[in-house]
Design an enzyme around this catalytic site. Structure first.
Site, PDB file in Angstrom:
ATOM      1  CE1 TYR A 169      45.963  -4.892  72.800  1.00  0.00           C
ATOM      2  CE2 TYR A 169      47.715  -3.574  71.989  1.00  0.00           C
ATOM      3  CZ  TYR A 169      46.364  -4.002  71.691  1.00  0.00           C
ATOM      4  OH  TYR A 169      45.719  -3.857  70.475  1.00  0.00           O
ATOM      5  CE  LYS A 202      43.568  -2.896  69.296  1.00  0.00           C
ATOM      6  NZ  LYS A 202      44.452  -2.082  68.835  1.00  0.00           N
TER       7      LYS A 202
END
Length: 302
Positions: A169, A202
């Site tokens: 992220y 992810k």
């Protein structure tokens, strides 16, 4: 094992049979088993955002058993959570659902963009997990510490036969708020996770914004007008699709938006969704109905 899953695992050269076995556990689990698509339920939000913000809208979700049961009843691929929630249901749900132990966590009061290591590979082995999970924040001042932490944890996990999932992220440093979701930044984040040895990556769904000035020329002739095309580029950055990509469900949103995200992920060649708040913050019946439709989307039935 289906030919689709075997073809995915064959791309993980240099990976032990034990790790491939645990990847296969996830890929062959539930209603999407064997398709190469995944839906993973992540429940780290109580730690990250606070219990009331996460569960008050659906009080049954304060109980870790609720999430285990939701993942089992919906026929999902895996359930990911920090140490405490996994321990709270490990005996009751042993063998029913592959689990991923999230090894680092932050909280809503933190003043630095970082996470503390809150679990160990030994914990993951003890709890019968298929994989460990770890968040990195490319762009943050502490990113090199995070990289060194996951390098050591991944090596230990590999030795124990566990797969590694990296939440990548981007935030911090010179990144603007728009830049956190920029296409070039998201692709870079996926590549960085792949470079760190992630077996499953992810990332967040990217916008068409290009953040890095030095990257503008590389992107100027591309067509990034649809989310599916942007998903395909993130897959391209993940070693030309040699690594499994799942995409975050993000903040709570309407059902139509959740379904459209899944269609875009599917059409862009992504491997599926890791979706938490958009399911467990709904009443159980609504969550199960949503997950049922997501499964059908990934099976090309919707």
């Amino acid at each position: 094992m289906t030919p689709t899953v075997k073809a995915i695992l064959d791309k993980y050269e240099g990976t032990s049979a034990a790790v491939k076995g645990n990847l296969s556990r996830i890929l062959m689990q539930g209603r999407l088993g064997g398709t190469g698509k995944l839906i993973i339920l992540p429940v780290d939000q109580g730690f990250e955002h606070g219990p009331a913000r996460s569960f008050a809208v659906n009080p049954a979700a304060y109980d870790p058993h609720y999430h285990y049961q939701l993942a089992v009843d919906a026929g999902l691929s895996a359930y990911a959570a920090p140490l405490g929630p996994l321990e709270a249901g490990a005996d009751s749900f042993a063998g029913q659902m592959p689990t991923i132990l999230k090894l680092n966590s932050s909280n809503s009061w933190a003043t630095t963009i970082d996470q503390a290591v809150t679990g160990s590979v030994k914990d993951a082995v003890r709890l019968g997990c298929a994989a460990i999970g770890f968040t990195i924040y490319p762009g943050a001042d502490k990113i090199f510490d995070m990289i060194e932490e996951i390098r050591a944890l991944r090596e230990e996990a590999e030795a124990a036969g566990l797969a590694t999932v990296i939440w990548s992220y981007p935030r911090g440093g010179d990144l603007s708020k728009d830049g956190e979701l920029a296409l070039d930044v998201g692709a870079y984040a996926a590549y960085m996770a792949a470079g760190l040895g992630a077996h499953i990556i992810k990332t967040k769904l990217p916008t068409d914004h290009i953040e890095q000035k030095d990257a503008v020329a590389a992107y100027k002739d591309g067509d990034w007008s649809t989310m599916a095309k942007r998903v395909a580029h993130v897959r391209q950055a993940s070693f030309a699709g040699r690594r499994i990509n799942v995409f975050s469900g993000g903040a709570a949103k309407g059902t139509d938006a959740v379904y459209q995200d899944a269609r875009d992920i599917r059409d862009g060649g992504g491997n599926g969704s890791i979706i938490g708040r958009n399911t467990f913050q709904r009443p159980r019946d609504e969550a199960l109905a949503m997950l049922d439709k997501l499964v059908k989307i990934y099976k090309n039935e919707e």
